[in-house]
Structures are given as structure tokens and as C-alpha cells.
Scaffold this active site. Structure first.
Site, mmCIF file in Angstrom:
data_model
loop_
_atom_site.group_PDB
_atom_site.id
_atom_site.type_symbol
_atom_site.label_atom_id
_atom_site.label_comp_id
_atom_site.label_asym_id
_atom_site.label_seq_id
_atom_site.Cartn_x
_atom_site.Cartn_y
_atom_site.Cartn_z
ATOM 1 N N ASP A 1 0.757 -1.214 0.143
ATOM 2 C CA ASP A 1 0.041 0.075 0.048
ATOM 3 C C ASP A 1 0.865 1.299 0.049
ATOM 4 O OD1 ASP A 1 -2.582 1.290 0.034
ATOM 5 O OD2 ASP A 1 -2.554 1.418 2.220
ATOM 6 N N HIS B 1 -4.296 13.930 0.732
ATOM 7 C CA HIS B 1 -4.695 13.258 1.947
ATOM 8 C C HIS B 1 -3.426 13.151 3.055
ATOM 9 C CE1 HIS B 1 -6.000 9.690 4.440
ATOM 10 N NE2 HIS B 1 -4.726 9.228 4.264
ATOM 11 N N GLU C 1 -10.888 4.084 3.194
ATOM 12 C CA GLU C 1 -9.880 4.900 2.414
ATOM 13 C C GLU C 1 -9.931 4.678 0.985
ATOM 14 O OE1 GLU C 1 -6.331 5.785 5.489
ATOM 15 O OE2 GLU C 1 -5.875 4.339 3.674
ATOM 16 N N GLU D 1 -9.055 4.234 -2.700
ATOM 17 C CA GLU D 1 -7.908 4.029 -3.243
ATOM 18 C C GLU D 1 -8.235 3.350 -4.854
ATOM 19 O OE1 GLU D 1 -4.538 2.360 -1.155
ATOM 20 O OE2 GLU D 1 -5.254 3.035 0.675
ATOM 21 N N ASP E 1 -9.075 0.444 1.481
ATOM 22 C CA ASP E 1 -8.253 0.283 2.717
ATOM 23 C C ASP E 1 -8.631 0.389 3.933
ATOM 24 O OD1 ASP E 1 -5.780 -0.438 3.892
ATOM 25 O OD2 ASP E 1 -5.116 1.617 3.838
ATOM 26 N N ARG F 1 -8.558 3.664 12.864
ATOM 27 C CA ARG F 1 -7.754 4.764 13.360
ATOM 28 C C ARG F 1 -7.422 4.741 14.770
ATOM 29 N NH1 ARG F 1 -6.285 6.220 8.435
ATOM 30 N NH2 ARG F 1 -8.173 6.892 7.142
ATOM 31 N N GLN G 1 -4.505 2.401 14.936
ATOM 32 C CA GLN G 1 -3.320 2.797 14.128
ATOM 33 C C GLN G 1 -2.770 3.767 15.011
ATOM 34 O OE1 GLN G 1 -4.479 4.566 10.473
ATOM 35 N NE2 GLN G 1 -2.402 4.823 9.738
ATOM 36 N N LYS H 1 -4.800 -2.234 9.956
ATOM 37 C CA LYS H 1 -4.874 -2.511 8.527
ATOM 38 C C LYS H 1 -5.150 -3.724 7.916
ATOM 39 C CE LYS H 1 -4.049 2.143 7.106
ATOM 40 N NZ LYS H 1 -4.425 3.090 6.256
ATOM 41 N N THR I 1 -9.036 -5.653 3.492
ATOM 42 C CA THR I 1 -9.084 -4.727 2.313
ATOM 43 C C THR I 1 -9.928 -5.233 1.103
ATOM 44 O OG1 THR I 1 -6.641 -4.309 2.801
ATOM 45 C CG2 THR I 1 -7.269 -3.744 0.617
ATOM 46 N N GLU J 1 -10.475 12.674 7.257
ATOM 47 C CA GLU J 1 -10.468 14.022 6.929
ATOM 48 C C GLU J 1 -11.652 14.688 6.922
ATOM 49 O OE1 GLU J 1 -7.878 13.702 2.969
ATOM 50 O OE2 GLU J 1 -8.571 11.876 3.371
#
Length: 431
Positions: free
Chosen positions: A134, A141, A206, A208, A240, A244, A247, A260, A264, A381
Site C-alpha cells: 500500500d 490526503h 480509504e 484508493e 483500505d 484509526r 493505528q 490495516k 482490504t 479527513e
């Protein structure tokens, strides 16, 4: 091969289809009642069965070899053949599926054998993924997230020199529509000094793109930036999923791990590099003052046409919205032109130390947000790190994902004078 924008197929559902007109022809692996896993091609609302077409004698020469590889229960063998095989198969498929095909009198009587309704088939992960990497090439971002933690210096010093990436977990890559179970792990509550164990409270998506690797390289031998495009087989959508809170506690000093690796999601169809050829564009110019890429990452042709113009969309539908018969709500609209590095640069950098890439390896681009509100590819975000709640059309609010929420990614390529094509959907509901 560029197909005229007004070309039509004898598979009528393909004509005007938003994702899978004759001009796209993405590949995937499917199964359905009475049929084992096998390779197929999306055409409108149908799947063209490559094995059945081979058995009926519709392919010859290089196209036959390519179709044979693509008809198996994985696309690794097909990816390994490279661009010449992809082009040969695409050319033959365009002739076979065109409304004016010379083979039409043979094809139509066999339609029930050659074509399967997509709605009646099960899709599978298209390849056996040996490795998954990844990247973090979505600069907006990176800036948006960096500002949450380092307002005065959002980008770390290496970002504009190195295509940042980390090695993810291939075993939990799942096909679209696979439910995602909320992960457990350690988190450190604000003000606490000892972590607690339990389910993530800050689950996120996320937005992607996924990049499928074609022919690989020999261990110890780098892939030149000049040749890197020849090692890219195709593209898909990729979610993904990110916990949070896990993380935030675990990422120092080595980066994401359990936050993570639990899931996925990818879309089912591999849109080939050839289908995307009309939608290539120049890599956006770097802002004044940004460093020029080091020589091993810089190629004039790649800068002139190595980027892609793909519109990306995030939608969300909650359990309450479903009960009320509401449509999914758009949360973001972004574009692949928000990538600071090209895919070829990602391939070249990944292999420059001699790392061996293999057919069927998968790259994620990293979250592809735009610079403005309405273009953010994650709830992290949108909610400013959980500070601001997003109000949905149903009256509900979200800072992060709740149980029953379903995230939907879509993508579209548009250009005047060309038929638009899409990627299908990448969906996942949180359990």
C-alpha cells in the site's frame, strides 16, 4: 486498439452501459451454478465465458494462448504473459463481441453457453495475491492528515523524494460485497496511560485504486522507469479499511499493523491498461520549489502520459437509510490526478533495491483525496480527526463508521470523443 466511440455489441445490455460497454472488456474470475471458477469478461450485464468460447473454437494464435491463460481459476498466468497477450486477446474480443462480428452467425446460437447473467454469478478475487503493498501517493490526503497532527509541518521531509509505501497483508484482501467485521485491538484513550482492549471505535474507509502487477522481475534486478508501464496489467478499486484508534497507538515506530491487516476490499473486475489508454494524461506539474524526482524515477514519456484521469466516488448507506428506502449518499468525488507519483514511479521504486515483483501482486495507491471539502477520501479527513460530525440526509450523524454502514466506491473514465467506461463497484458493509 482504440474502438470507435459509437461501436455497438450484439450483447445488447452493453450498449450505453455505464461501466461495461464494448470499449472496456475487463477480466475477472467467476463461478455460477454448474460451473467451476473460471475467467470471464464483463460485457454489459453479462459475463462472456472464456473457457466456453475456447471450447467452441473462437480463438486462434496468440489470442488463443492468451484466452487459455485468462480462462483459468486465477489470472496470474495471464498477467505473466504481458502486454502483447493482453492486446491480442482484446483485439479478438472486440471482433467477437462487436455487433458486426463476422462470427455472429456462430456466436448467437451459442449465447446461452457463452454468456452468463452477472447477477446470477459469484465473483472471486481475480488472482492469487502473493504480496500486497500500500502506497501513500495521494498528496492531498497526506497533507490533510498531516495537518491534524503537525499543523506547521504536515508533510515529512521524505514525502516529495520517495514514493512512500508499506507491506500489507494479502491474506485478508476480499472481493466486493464481502462483509467486514469490526476489528479488535489495543487503543489508548485520550488522557490514559495504559491501553485497553476491545473493538475499534474509529473505523474508517480509504478511497484508493488497486494496481495489478503483470510480468515480474528477477530478484536483484530493478525495473527501469522506462519499462515500468510494461509491468502493469490493470486496475481496480480498493478500500483500505482502517481502524484509526488502533493505528494511533500502534503505528510508532513501524507504521500500520493490526489497524490495516483485518480487511482490504477490491472490486471484482480488472480494467486493463489497454482499455484505459484513451484516458491517459500528463502527470500534474509539481508546485514551484518541489524537488525534481531522482533520475531513476524520472522519465519524460511517463511524465507526459503516465497519469490517468479517473473520477472516483464514495457513497455511504446506513441501515436506517435502507429501511427508509433512501439512496446511498455521496460523501466524496475525487480523481486519480491527485496522485503525486505515477504508477510507473511506484513500480520502479518498489523494485529499485532488487525486490522481486510477481504476476498478481497488488499495489494500493493510498487514499486519493482532493484538496477541497467534498473531495476527501476518508472520514478521518471529513470529520477532522473526529472533531466534526457529518450529517447525513437521514438526519443521522457520523464521525466514523457504525455497524450496518455500507461503503460503496465507484469510478468512471470520461473523455470527449470516447465512450465512458467504469470499474463496477467496491462495496463492503460493517458487521
Amino acid at each position: 486498439m482504440t474502438t470507435p466511440s459509437n461501436a455497438l455489441s450484439w450483447v445488447t445490455s452493453a450498449n450505453g452501459h455505464s461501466d461495461f460497454p464494448l470499449h472496456n472488456l475487463p477480466l475477472g474470475v467467476f463461478s455460477c451454478d454448474g460451473l467451476s471458477k473460471r475467467g470471464g469478461v464483463a460485457i454489459g450485464e453479462m459475463i462472456f465465458d472464456l473457457r466456453a468460447a475456447l471450447d467452441a473454437g473462437f480463438f486462434n494464435g496468440a489470442a488463443r494462448d492468451a484466452a487459455e491463460a485468462a480462462s483459468r481459476d486465477q489470472l496470474n498466468d495471464f498477467f505473466a504473459l504481458g502486454a502483447p497477450a493482453r492486446r491480442a486477446l482484446r483485439s479478438e474480443l472486440l471482433h467477437l463481441l462487436d455487433r458486426s462480428s463476422p462470427q455472429l452467425s456462430r456466436l448467437q446460437p451459442l449465447a446461452e453457453t457463452l454468456l452468463h447473467p452477472m447477477a446470477e454469478c459469484q465473483m472471486h478475487v481475480p488472482a492469487r495475491i502473493g504480496d500486497y503493498t500500500d502506497f501513500y501517493v495521494g498528496i492531498h490526503h497526506a497533507m490533510n492528515v498531516g495537518k491534524l497532527f503537525r499543523p506547521d509541518n504536515p508533510l515529512l521531509p521524505n514525502y516529495k523524494y520517495v514514493p512512500i509505501g508499506y507491506h500489507g497483508r494479502a491474506s485478508t484482501i476480499c472481493i466486493s460485497d464481502t462483509p467486514v467485521k469490526r476489528p479488535n485491538g489495543q487503543t489508548l484513550a485520550p488522557g490514559a496511560v495504559v491501553p485497553e482492549f476491545g473493538p475499534s471505535k474509529r473505523l474508517d474507509y480509504e478511497l484508493e485504486m488497486g494496481v495489478w502487477i503483470g510480468p515480474g522481475n528477477t530478484m536483484g534486478e530493478a525495473i527501469s522507469i522506462v519499462d515500468a508501464a510494461e509491468h502493469i496489467a490493470g486496475f481496480c478499486l480498493l478500500n483500505d479499511w482502517s481502524a484509526r484508534d488502533l493505528q494511533a497507538w500502534e503505528y510508532q515506530p513501524l507504521g500500520p499493523f493490526l489497524s490495516k491487516s483485518f480487511a482490504t476490499s477490491i472490486s471484482a473486475w480488472v480494467v486493463t491498461a489497454e482499455a484505459l489508454e484513451p484516458f491517459r494524461t500528463a502527470q500534474p506539474a509539481r508546485p514551484e520549489g518541489d524537488p525534481q524526482p531522482l533520475p531513476y524515477l524520472l522519465d519524460a514519456a511517463d511524465q507526459q502520459g503516465g497519469a490517468l484521469d479517473i473520477e472516483l466516488e464514495v457513497l455511504l448507506i446506513t441501515e436506517q437509510m435502507k429501511e427508509q428506502g433512501m439512496a446511498p449518499q455521496r460523501l466524496a468525488l475525487s480523481n486519480t490526478q491527485n496522485m503525486y507519483w505515477t504508477v510507473a514511479q511506484m513500480v520502479s521504486h518498489h523494485s529499485v533495491n532488487g525486490c522481486k515483483l510477481q504476476p498478481g501482486d497488488l499495489f494500493g495507491t493510498g487514499t486519493l483525496s482532493g484538496p477541497q471539502a467534498g473531495q476527501f477520501g476518508s472520514l478521518l479527513e471529513i470529520s477532522e480527526g473526529g472533531k466534526t460530525a457529518l450529517t447525513l440526509a437521514s438526519g443521522e450523524s457520523r464521525r466514523f463508521l457504525e455497524t450496518g454502514d455500507e461503503v460503496i466506491f465507484r469510478a468512471r473514465c470520461r473523455r470527449e470523443g470516447y465512450a465512458s467506461i467504469g470499474f463496477g463497484e467496491c462495496r463492503g458493509v460493517v458487521l
